[in-house]
Design a protein around this motif. Sequence first.
Motif, PDB file in Angstrom:
ATOM      1  N   GLN A  52      -8.179  11.744  51.034  1.00 55.00           N
ATOM      2  CA  GLN A  52      -7.467  12.884  50.709  1.00 55.00           C
ATOM      3  C   GLN A  52      -8.186  13.736  51.533  1.00 55.00           C
ATOM      4  OE1 GLN A  52      -6.251  14.293  46.857  1.00 55.00           O
ATOM      5  NE2 GLN A  52      -5.894  12.149  46.154  1.00 55.00           N
ATOM      6  N   ASN A  53      -9.682  13.456  51.758  1.00 57.14           N
ATOM      7  CA  ASN A  53     -10.568  14.663  52.391  1.00 57.14           C
ATOM      8  C   ASN A  53     -10.328  14.387  53.988  1.00 57.14           C
ATOM      9  OD1 ASN A  53     -12.779  16.290  52.510  1.00 57.14           O
ATOM     10  ND2 ASN A  53     -13.838  14.672  53.449  1.00 57.14           N
ATOM     11  N   ASP A  54      -9.956  13.270  54.481  1.00 54.20           N
ATOM     12  CA  ASP A  54      -9.532  13.199  55.847  1.00 54.20           C
ATOM     13  C   ASP A  54      -8.164  13.806  56.319  1.00 54.20           C
ATOM     14  OD1 ASP A  54     -11.696  11.182  56.315  1.00 54.20           O
ATOM     15  OD2 ASP A  54     -10.287   9.554  55.834  1.00 54.20           O
ATOM     16  N   LEU A  55      -7.167  13.632  55.447  1.00 53.06           N
ATOM     17  CA  LEU A  55      -6.038  14.246  55.557  1.00 53.06           C
ATOM     18  C   LEU A  55      -6.344  15.749  55.662  1.00 53.06           C
ATOM     19  CD1 LEU A  55      -3.635  12.465  53.318  1.00 53.06           C
ATOM     20  CD2 LEU A  55      -3.744  12.443  55.724  1.00 53.06           C
ATOM     21  N   CYS A  56      -7.177  16.451  54.826  1.00 55.57           N
ATOM     22  CA  CYS A  56      -7.273  18.086  54.767  1.00 55.57           C
ATOM     23  C   CYS A  56      -8.097  18.445  56.044  1.00 55.57           C
ATOM     24  CB  CYS A  56      -8.332  18.029  53.671  1.00 55.57           C
ATOM     25  SG  CYS A  56      -7.688  18.049  52.005  1.00 55.57           S
ATOM     26  N   LYS A  57      -8.774  17.508  56.447  1.00 60.05           N
ATOM     27  CA  LYS A  57      -9.945  18.023  57.543  1.00 60.05           C
ATOM     28  C   LYS A  57      -8.948  17.621  58.887  1.00 60.05           C
ATOM     29  CE  LYS A  57     -12.765  14.871  58.856  1.00 60.05           C
ATOM     30  NZ  LYS A  57     -12.856  14.062  59.952  1.00 60.05           N
ATOM     31  N   ASP A  58      -8.102  16.927  58.948  1.00 65.05           N
ATOM     32  CA  ASP A  58      -7.501  16.348  60.239  1.00 65.05           C
ATOM     33  C   ASP A  58      -6.048  17.256  60.410  1.00 65.05           C
ATOM     34  OD1 ASP A  58      -9.365  14.720  60.955  1.00 65.05           O
ATOM     35  OD2 ASP A  58      -8.181  12.731  60.306  1.00 65.05           O
ATOM     36  N   TRP A  59      -5.328  17.645  59.216  1.00 60.58           N
ATOM     37  CA  TRP A  59      -4.343  18.324  59.163  1.00 60.58           C
ATOM     38  C   TRP A  59      -4.465  19.799  58.796  1.00 60.58           C
ATOM     39  CZ3 TRP A  59       0.236  16.447  61.296  1.00 60.58           C
ATOM     40  CH2 TRP A  59       0.251  15.330  61.856  1.00 60.58           C
ATOM     41  N   PHE A  60      -5.621  20.348  58.520  1.00 57.29           N
ATOM     42  CA  PHE A  60      -5.929  21.602  57.851  1.00 57.29           C
ATOM     43  C   PHE A  60      -4.994  22.231  56.933  1.00 57.29           C
ATOM     44  CE2 PHE A  60      -6.229  20.786  62.554  1.00 57.29           C
ATOM     45  CZ  PHE A  60      -7.566  21.194  62.846  1.00 57.29           C
ATOM     46  N   TYR A  61      -5.049  21.219  55.928  1.00 57.07           N
ATOM     47  CA  TYR A  61      -4.317  21.715  54.566  1.00 57.07           C
ATOM     48  C   TYR A  61      -5.269  21.787  53.640  1.00 57.07           C
ATOM     49  CZ  TYR A  61       0.467  20.212  55.836  1.00 57.07           C
ATOM     50  OH  TYR A  61       1.827  20.327  56.188  1.00 57.07           O
ATOM     51  N   PRO A  62      -5.182  22.750  52.558  1.00 59.09           N
ATOM     52  CA  PRO A  62      -6.050  22.876  51.425  1.00 59.09           C
ATOM     53  C   PRO A  62      -6.200  21.538  50.698  1.00 59.09           C
ATOM     54  CG  PRO A  62      -4.528  24.772  51.425  1.00 59.09           C
ATOM     55  CD  PRO A  62      -4.044  23.807  52.478  1.00 59.09           C
ATOM     56  N   ALA A  63      -7.196  21.362  49.967  1.00 56.19           N
ATOM     57  CA  ALA A  63      -7.351  20.175  49.223  1.00 56.19           C
ATOM     58  C   ALA A  63      -6.455  20.038  48.014  1.00 56.19           C
ATOM     59  CB  ALA A  63      -8.671  20.088  48.803  1.00 56.19           C
ATOM     60  N   GLN A  64      -5.871  21.157  47.459  1.00 60.53           N
ATOM     61  CA  GLN A  64      -4.827  21.183  46.267  1.00 60.53           C
ATOM     62  C   GLN A  64      -3.431  20.450  46.927  1.00 60.53           C
ATOM     63  OE1 GLN A  64      -6.722  23.743  47.485  1.00 60.53           O
ATOM     64  NE2 GLN A  64      -6.912  25.219  45.900  1.00 60.53           N
ATOM     65  N   THR A  65      -3.171  20.938  48.116  1.00 60.65           N
ATOM     66  CA  THR A  65      -1.962  20.593  48.619  1.00 60.65           C
ATOM     67  C   THR A  65      -1.851  19.319  49.076  1.00 60.65           C
ATOM     68  OG1 THR A  65      -1.775  23.005  49.706  1.00 60.65           O
ATOM     69  CG2 THR A  65      -0.133  21.107  50.796  1.00 60.65           C
ATOM     70  N   ILE A  66      -2.828  18.723  49.520  1.00 61.89           N
ATOM     71  CA  ILE A  66      -2.895  17.247  49.715  1.00 61.89           C
ATOM     72  C   ILE A  66      -3.212  16.460  48.535  1.00 61.89           C
ATOM     73  CG2 ILE A  66      -4.444  15.258  50.881  1.00 61.89           C
ATOM     74  CD1 ILE A  66      -2.776  16.862  52.776  1.00 61.89           C
ATOM     75  N   HIS A  67      -3.784  17.014  47.504  1.00 65.97           N
ATOM     76  CA  HIS A  67      -3.736  16.405  46.284  1.00 65.97           C
ATOM     77  C   HIS A  67      -2.358  16.147  45.699  1.00 65.97           C
ATOM     78  CE1 HIS A  67      -5.583  15.088  42.494  1.00 65.97           C
ATOM     79  NE2 HIS A  67      -5.056  15.666  41.977  1.00 65.97           N
ATOM     80  N   TYR A  68      -1.854  17.323  45.611  1.00 62.49           N
ATOM     81  CA  TYR A  68      -0.386  17.440  44.895  1.00 62.49           C
ATOM     82  C   TYR A  68       0.535  16.338  45.683  1.00 62.49           C
ATOM     83  CZ  TYR A  68       3.731  19.071  42.895  1.00 62.49           C
ATOM     84  OH  TYR A  68       4.971  19.195  42.342  1.00 62.49           O
ATOM     85  N   ALA A  69       0.443  16.367  46.995  1.00 59.65           N
ATOM     86  CA  ALA A  69       1.618  15.452  47.770  1.00 59.65           C
ATOM     87  C   ALA A  69       1.037  14.186  47.429  1.00 59.65           C
ATOM     88  CB  ALA A  69       1.265  15.777  49.154  1.00 59.65           C
ATOM     89  N   VAL A  70      -0.037  13.686  47.507  1.00 54.53           N
ATOM     90  CA  VAL A  70      -0.525  12.146  47.396  1.00 54.53           C
ATOM     91  C   VAL A  70      -0.208  12.024  45.872  1.00 54.53           C
ATOM     92  CG1 VAL A  70      -2.432  10.800  47.305  1.00 54.53           C
ATOM     93  CG2 VAL A  70      -2.178  12.140  48.963  1.00 54.53           C
ATOM     94  N   ASN A  71      -0.382  12.833  44.905  1.00 56.53           N
ATOM     95  CA  ASN A  71      -0.184  12.546  43.546  1.00 56.53           C
ATOM     96  C   ASN A  71       1.262  12.237  43.416  1.00 56.53           C
ATOM     97  OD1 ASN A  71      -1.355  12.191  40.957  1.00 56.53           O
ATOM     98  ND2 ASN A  71      -1.314  14.218  40.254  1.00 56.53           N
ATOM     99  N   THR A  72       2.108  13.088  43.874  1.00 54.86           N
ATOM    100  CA  THR A  72       3.662  13.092  44.113  1.00 54.86           C
ATOM    101  C   THR A  72       4.089  11.716  44.554  1.00 54.86           C
ATOM    102  OG1 THR A  72       3.805  15.296  44.063  1.00 54.86           O
ATOM    103  CG2 THR A  72       6.016  14.306  44.571  1.00 54.86           C
ATOM    104  N   MET A  73       3.691  11.365  45.687  1.00 49.77           N
ATOM    105  CA  MET A  73       3.920  10.189  46.467  1.00 49.77           C
ATOM    106  C   MET A  73       3.473   8.983  45.435  1.00 49.77           C
ATOM    107  SD  MET A  73       2.661  11.075  50.226  1.00 49.77           S
ATOM    108  CE  MET A  73       3.589   9.790  51.128  1.00 49.77           C
ATOM    109  N   GLN A  74       2.359   9.136  45.033  1.00 50.02           N
ATOM    110  CA  GLN A  74       1.782   7.954  43.960  1.00 50.02           C
ATOM    111  C   GLN A  74       2.849   7.785  42.808  1.00 50.02           C
ATOM    112  OE1 GLN A  74      -2.206   8.834  42.439  1.00 50.02           O
ATOM    113  NE2 GLN A  74      -2.288   6.546  42.115  1.00 50.02           N
TER     114      GLN A  74
END
Length: 155
Positions: A52-74
């Motif tokens: 998730q940290n890689d995605l935040c860094k590489d795609w410039f999203y806030p951690a909460q946004t990535i966490h929510y998306a990954v959680n939803t996909m999970q």
Amino acid sequence: MKQNIQRILRTINRLDSEIEKVYKEISAHFDLSETELWVLYELCHSEKPCTQNDLCKDWFYPAQTIHYAVNTMQKKGYVELETIPGTKNRKKILLTEEGKQLAAHTIGKVDEIEKSAILKFTEAEREAYVALYKRYLKNLKREKLRVLGDSSKRG
């Protein structure tokens, strides 16, 4: 001259917004959020496992946004998280079999759309487009820093 520059800047910003709209329509077509689409895109195209940290860094999203998306996909059964050995809580995001099928269908179509669109340019035009886009971004960042200062120290 000033009106011409403002017209050009307005056009650039509207085109950027329209490109975002195209990807929003693509993600909606596949019943995914835009963030889920980009997570899936990165998982398909990354040469190494992503966190998730890689995605935040590489795609410039806030951690909460990535966490929510990954959680939803999970929850949908598309990804699973695997702890990286030797770390406390860093986890790789891995596609499940269902996620791989979804990626083949969705990201396969995105790749087809993008490649077909970019191949309508000559090789020289493609290289120029990327070079100019990078240069504009570099200039924009530099001017933001000059005018606004280092806003990364806020918040």
